[in-house]
Design a protein around this motif. Structure first.
Motif, PDB file in Angstrom:
ATOM      1  N   ARG A   1       2.109 -51.330 -24.256  1.00  0.00           N
ATOM      2  CA  ARG A   1       1.849 -51.751 -25.643  1.00  0.00           C
ATOM      3  C   ARG A   1       3.157 -51.776 -26.436  1.00  0.00           C
ATOM      4  O   ARG A   1       3.788 -50.723 -26.615  1.00  0.00           O
ATOM      5  CB  ARG A   1       0.845 -50.800 -26.296  1.00  0.00           C
ATOM      6  N   PRO A   2       3.541 -52.947 -26.937  1.00  0.00           N
ATOM      7  CA  PRO A   2       4.839 -53.047 -27.619  1.00  0.00           C
ATOM      8  C   PRO A   2       4.967 -52.157 -28.858  1.00  0.00           C
ATOM      9  O   PRO A   2       6.064 -51.766 -29.225  1.00  0.00           O
ATOM     10  CB  PRO A   2       4.905 -54.523 -28.023  1.00  0.00           C
TER      11      PRO A   2
ATOM     12  N   GLU B   1      -4.136 -53.044 -31.593  1.00  0.00           N
ATOM     13  CA  GLU B   1      -3.318 -51.921 -31.118  1.00  0.00           C
ATOM     14  C   GLU B   1      -3.391 -50.737 -32.095  1.00  0.00           C
ATOM     15  O   GLU B   1      -3.453 -49.582 -31.667  1.00  0.00           O
ATOM     16  CB  GLU B   1      -1.874 -52.415 -30.987  1.00  0.00           C
TER      17      GLU B   1
ATOM     18  N   ILE C   1      -7.121 -48.056 -29.144  1.00  0.00           N
ATOM     19  CA  ILE C   1      -8.158 -48.144 -28.112  1.00  0.00           C
ATOM     20  C   ILE C   1      -7.663 -47.423 -26.851  1.00  0.00           C
ATOM     21  O   ILE C   1      -6.540 -47.664 -26.401  1.00  0.00           O
ATOM     22  CB  ILE C   1      -8.450 -49.636 -27.809  1.00  0.00           C
ATOM     23  N   LYS C   2      -8.490 -46.537 -26.346  1.00  0.00           N
ATOM     24  CA  LYS C   2      -8.084 -45.781 -25.143  1.00  0.00           C
ATOM     25  C   LYS C   2      -8.893 -46.166 -23.915  1.00  0.00           C
ATOM     26  O   LYS C   2      -8.683 -45.675 -22.822  1.00  0.00           O
ATOM     27  CB  LYS C   2      -8.208 -44.280 -25.413  1.00  0.00           C
TER      28      LYS C   2
ATOM     29  N   TRP D   1       3.555 -55.673 -61.925  1.00  0.00           N
ATOM     30  CA  TRP D   1       2.737 -56.731 -61.305  1.00  0.00           C
ATOM     31  C   TRP D   1       1.975 -57.533 -62.341  1.00  0.00           C
ATOM     32  O   TRP D   1       1.804 -58.743 -62.201  1.00  0.00           O
ATOM     33  CB  TRP D   1       1.782 -56.106 -60.281  1.00  0.00           C
TER      34      TRP D   1
ATOM     35  N   ARG E   1       8.603 -57.551 -32.123  1.00  0.00           N
ATOM     36  CA  ARG E   1       8.419 -56.666 -30.974  1.00  0.00           C
ATOM     37  C   ARG E   1       7.290 -57.129 -30.050  1.00  0.00           C
ATOM     38  O   ARG E   1       7.197 -56.684 -28.914  1.00  0.00           O
ATOM     39  CB  ARG E   1       8.203 -55.222 -31.436  1.00  0.00           C
ATOM     40  N   TYR E   2       6.419 -58.025 -30.538  1.00  0.00           N
ATOM     41  CA  TYR E   2       5.298 -58.485 -29.715  1.00  0.00           C
ATOM     42  C   TYR E   2       5.575 -59.796 -28.989  1.00  0.00           C
ATOM     43  O   TYR E   2       4.819 -60.184 -28.098  1.00  0.00           O
ATOM     44  CB  TYR E   2       4.046 -58.655 -30.588  1.00  0.00           C
TER      45      TYR E   2
ATOM     46  N   TYR F   1      -2.930 -58.935 -32.371  1.00  0.00           N
ATOM     47  CA  TYR F   1      -2.671 -57.930 -31.334  1.00  0.00           C
ATOM     48  C   TYR F   1      -2.355 -56.578 -31.987  1.00  0.00           C
ATOM     49  O   TYR F   1      -2.894 -55.539 -31.592  1.00  0.00           O
ATOM     50  CB  TYR F   1      -1.522 -58.375 -30.437  1.00  0.00           C
TER      51      TYR F   1
ATOM     52  N   GLY G   1      -8.520 -54.982 -20.270  1.00  0.00           N
ATOM     53  CA  GLY G   1      -7.914 -53.667 -20.086  1.00  0.00           C
ATOM     54  C   GLY G   1      -6.542 -53.709 -19.452  1.00  0.00           C
ATOM     55  O   GLY G   1      -5.983 -52.672 -19.127  1.00  0.00           O
TER      56      GLY G   1
ATOM     57  N   ARG H   1      -4.804 -47.117 -40.243  1.00  0.00           N
ATOM     58  CA  ARG H   1      -3.474 -47.658 -39.942  1.00  0.00           C
ATOM     59  C   ARG H   1      -3.381 -49.071 -40.467  1.00  0.00           C
ATOM     60  O   ARG H   1      -4.347 -49.835 -40.426  1.00  0.00           O
ATOM     61  CB  ARG H   1      -3.196 -47.627 -38.436  1.00  0.00           C
TER      62      ARG H   1
ATOM     63  N   ARG I   1      14.345 -49.540 -35.724  1.00  0.00           N
ATOM     64  CA  ARG I   1      13.175 -48.824 -35.184  1.00  0.00           C
ATOM     65  C   ARG I   1      12.055 -49.799 -34.842  1.00  0.00           C
ATOM     66  O   ARG I   1      10.901 -49.410 -34.669  1.00  0.00           O
ATOM     67  CB  ARG I   1      12.687 -47.797 -36.213  1.00  0.00           C
ATOM     68  N   ASN I   2      12.381 -51.075 -34.822  1.00  0.00           N
ATOM     69  CA  ASN I   2      11.434 -52.157 -34.513  1.00  0.00           C
ATOM     70  C   ASN I   2      10.375 -52.388 -35.596  1.00  0.00           C
ATOM     71  O   ASN I   2       9.326 -52.963 -35.313  1.00  0.00           O
ATOM     72  CB  ASN I   2      10.746 -51.933 -33.170  1.00  0.00           C
ATOM     73  N   LEU I   3      10.639 -51.923 -36.788  1.00  0.00           N
ATOM     74  CA  LEU I   3       9.712 -52.182 -37.898  1.00  0.00           C
ATOM     75  C   LEU I   3      10.278 -53.330 -38.742  1.00  0.00           C
ATOM     76  O   LEU I   3      10.662 -53.144 -39.901  1.00  0.00           O
ATOM     77  CB  LEU I   3       9.517 -50.917 -38.739  1.00  0.00           C
TER      78      LEU I   3
ATOM     79  N   LEU J   1      -6.741 -54.630 -24.457  1.00  0.00           N
ATOM     80  CA  LEU J   1      -6.371 -53.223 -24.620  1.00  0.00           C
ATOM     81  C   LEU J   1      -7.429 -52.279 -24.048  1.00  0.00           C
ATOM     82  O   LEU J   1      -7.262 -51.062 -24.088  1.00  0.00           O
ATOM     83  CB  LEU J   1      -6.118 -52.921 -26.103  1.00  0.00           C
TER      84      LEU J   1
ATOM     85  N   ASP K   1      -3.800 -54.220 -20.805  1.00  0.00           N
ATOM     86  CA  ASP K   1      -2.843 -53.508 -21.664  1.00  0.00           C
ATOM     87  C   ASP K   1      -3.326 -52.101 -22.025  1.00  0.00           C
ATOM     88  O   ASP K   1      -2.885 -51.531 -23.027  1.00  0.00           O
ATOM     89  CB  ASP K   1      -2.595 -54.304 -22.961  1.00  0.00           C
ATOM     90  N   LEU K   2      -4.212 -51.553 -21.216  1.00  0.00           N
ATOM     91  CA  LEU K   2      -4.713 -50.204 -21.498  1.00  0.00           C
ATOM     92  C   LEU K   2      -3.614 -49.127 -21.432  1.00  0.00           C
ATOM     93  O   LEU K   2      -3.538 -48.267 -22.307  1.00  0.00           O
ATOM     94  CB  LEU K   2      -5.855 -49.872 -20.526  1.00  0.00           C
TER      95      LEU K   2
ATOM     96  N   LYS L   1      10.494 -47.228 -32.661  1.00  0.00           N
ATOM     97  CA  LYS L   1      11.354 -47.048 -31.491  1.00  0.00           C
ATOM     98  C   LYS L   1      12.361 -45.932 -31.758  1.00  0.00           C
ATOM     99  O   LYS L   1      13.051 -45.945 -32.775  1.00  0.00           O
ATOM    100  CB  LYS L   1      12.155 -48.326 -31.226  1.00  0.00           C
TER     101      LYS L   1
ATOM    102  N   PRO M   1      -0.569 -56.093 -54.587  1.00  0.00           N
ATOM    103  CA  PRO M   1      -0.418 -54.894 -55.394  1.00  0.00           C
ATOM    104  C   PRO M   1      -1.168 -55.065 -56.714  1.00  0.00           C
ATOM    105  O   PRO M   1      -1.530 -56.184 -57.041  1.00  0.00           O
ATOM    106  CB  PRO M   1       1.102 -54.854 -55.619  1.00  0.00           C
ATOM    107  N   PRO M   2      -1.376 -54.035 -57.551  1.00  0.00           N
ATOM    108  CA  PRO M   2      -0.936 -52.668 -57.303  1.00  0.00           C
ATOM    109  C   PRO M   2      -2.015 -51.772 -56.697  1.00  0.00           C
ATOM    110  O   PRO M   2      -1.668 -50.747 -56.140  1.00  0.00           O
ATOM    111  CB  PRO M   2      -0.588 -52.175 -58.704  1.00  0.00           C
ATOM    112  N   TRP M   3      -3.322 -52.091 -56.820  1.00  0.00           N
ATOM    113  CA  TRP M   3      -4.316 -51.143 -56.302  1.00  0.00           C
ATOM    114  C   TRP M   3      -5.635 -51.826 -55.957  1.00  0.00           C
ATOM    115  O   TRP M   3      -5.885 -52.956 -56.364  1.00  0.00           O
ATOM    116  CB  TRP M   3      -4.573 -50.021 -57.315  1.00  0.00           C
TER     117      TRP M   3
END
Lengths: 105, 381
Positions: free
Chosen positions: A15-16, B171, B175-176, A67, B329-330, B167, A7, B321, B98-100, B200, A9-10, A22, B303-305
């Protein structure tokens, strides 16, 4: 990892990837200016598979044909490669045989 | 130089190849010191990734020593030891800023689906990978991270991919605190996902696979409960039952397109190519997770499906997700976890081979023989 460390990184701020994007956007390097796109010049398309690959890249990626053509080209390329390798192997003994005949004459 | 070279499905060999050269002012050339074989390299090996060209070199998890830099490179110099993310990213485009970095629009200009990656077919740009003595690294100021002097290459090697990937998978499960997390797949990414889930704040972590030695490893390495799906009648019903009847809060797909467990998916996806690999685990995740729960997909699909139960996901109100990992970024965060002893990334390496034995390494890893969890190649040995 100890039980106490679970926990760690809770909190979301640890969390990055939270938030995922961003904001405001900030370049990771090069200051504010961007560099031109890069690409690879390795293994350009050639042969029958190459024709198919070129055709595939003219079709947008959301169409299955893009494809399917690429997957078909992959299989054809393997056959082309095996055929070339076989011919190379056959060429060596053929050349040796030819030289032997020339010498004997 | 010598490099692992793809010759067709199920066929790689070590062969001589032209040394890479600086092609762009921001390139660097690395002498590779360690190169791992990733589970996703097996998708390439098995001919499942479109536009995998004969002659290409795989390998997107590597460390190396800088041999040469292009005129625009500022952050690196000859002799620096670095670990390199598998994403090739410009650092300045719409997505990178945007860090992607997995979505970079300058490293694979031929595609609007995926950014550039090392050694992962022309679909991701056609760059050669690190399973070689040398490798070209584009945008060298952006991706590579210098390895601290007091750390060995193998301690940080997996910052290149599987550790950040695991990770990010956890993420994305959002997880809360106290959640039940089920991770499908006890491979290297699954192991790191499980470890990360604990970090987490998960309350319970269950790993599912069918390879017994990997489940043993997961129990020892990540302190998780495990389930062998081949030893239960119905994996979905079983997991719901052991998770209070409703199912887990979070399910993670750390398997991808070559999943076991469904004959129809394997037939349609792997034999007939009517879908992009066997999407068995996505289905299991959606069916298993509780209503309103989260599904995180980090396994690789082409791809494709794919055939996935979207209707069920919609009716259950799930959050799905997924993304290729945005490795950069990690890196600093996970380096800290390694340094402070919370994650011993090196401990998952079970096999090391000199580059010349790469074919054997692929065979052992692919067949899951000899207790193999992770193979690392030594290109300079």
């Amino acid at each position: 990892m100890t039980l106490q460390e679970r926990g760690v990184d809770l909190p979301p701020e640890r969390r990055p990837g939270v938030p995922m994007e961003k904001t405001p956007p900030r370049p990771l390097a090069h200051g504010e200016h961007s560099l031109p796109p890069v690409s690879s010049s390795l293994l350009p398309p050639r042969g029958v598979s190459g024709i198919l690959r070129r055709k595939a890249y003219r079709v947008p990626g959301h169409r299955p044909a893009h494809w399917m053509m690429l997957l078909l080209a992959d299989r054809i390329e393997v056959m082309e490669f095996k055929l070339r390798r076989l011919l190379r192997w056959l060429l060596l003994p053929a050349a040796a045989l030819f030289l032997l005949r020339v010498v004997r004459r | 130089m010598r490099a692992v070279v793809y010759r067709g499905p199920y066929d790689v060999e070590v062969a001589k190849k032209k040394d890479p050269a600086i092609e762009h002012p921001a390139d660097a050339i690395l002498q590779v010191t360690r190169a791992a074989i990733c589970g996703s390299d097996l998708h390439l090996l098995h001919g499942l990734v479109p536009d995998t060209r004969v002659g290409s070199t795989f390998g997107h998890e590597f460390t190396g020593i800088v041999e040469e830099v292009g005129p625009a490179v500022r952050a690196l110099k000859k002799g620096d030891r670095v670990v390199v993310p598998f994403n090739i990213a410009c650092g300045a485009c719409f997505y990178c800023s945007r860090n992607l970095t997995a979505c970079c629009e300058n490293s694979n200009p031929n595609s609007d689906v995926v950014g550039g990656c090392f050694g992962y077919s022309h679909t991701t740009g056609g760059y050669d990978g690190g399973q070689a003595q040398y490798v070209r690294v584009p945008y060298a100021d952006v991706g590579p991270m210098k390895i601290p002097d007091d750390m060995e290459d193998e301690q940080v090697l997996f910052l290149s991919d599987i550790l950040p990937t695991g990770y990010q998978a956890a993420e994305m499960g959002e997880i809360k605190g106290g959640e039940v997390v089920v991770v499908f797949g006890a491979g290297p990414v699954g192991l790191f996902t499980a470890k990360s889930a604990w970090l987490l704040g998960a309350g319970r972590v269950i790993v599912v696979d069918h390879v017994e030695y990997r489940l043993d490893f997961a129990r020892r390495y990540a302190g998780v409960e495990t389930v062998n799906f081949k030893k239960v009648d119905d994996i979905v019903m079983y997991l719901k039952e052991i998770c209070g009847g409703r199912g887990p809060d979070v399910c993670v797909d750390a398997v991808g397109m070559e999943a076991e467990g469904s004959t129809p998916h394997r037939l349609l996806g792997l034999k007939l190519k009517m879908e992009a690999g066997a999407a068995t685990v996505i289905g299991w995740c959606i069916d298993t997770v509780r209503k309103g729960g989260n599904v995180s997909i980090i396994g690789v699909y082409g791809p494709p499906w794919n055939f996935v139960p979207v209707g069920t996901a919609m009716n259950k109100g799930l959050t799905l997700r997924m993304n290729q990992c945005n490795v950069k970024r990690y890196m600093p965060h996970l380096l800290k976890h390694i340094r402070e002893g919370r994650i011993d990334a090196k401990a998952i390496i079970t096999h090391r081979f000199p580059l010349r034995q790469a074919k054997e390494a692929y065979r052992i890893f692919s067949d899951k023989r000899d207790g193999c969890v992770k193979c690392v190649l030594l290109p300079q040995a």
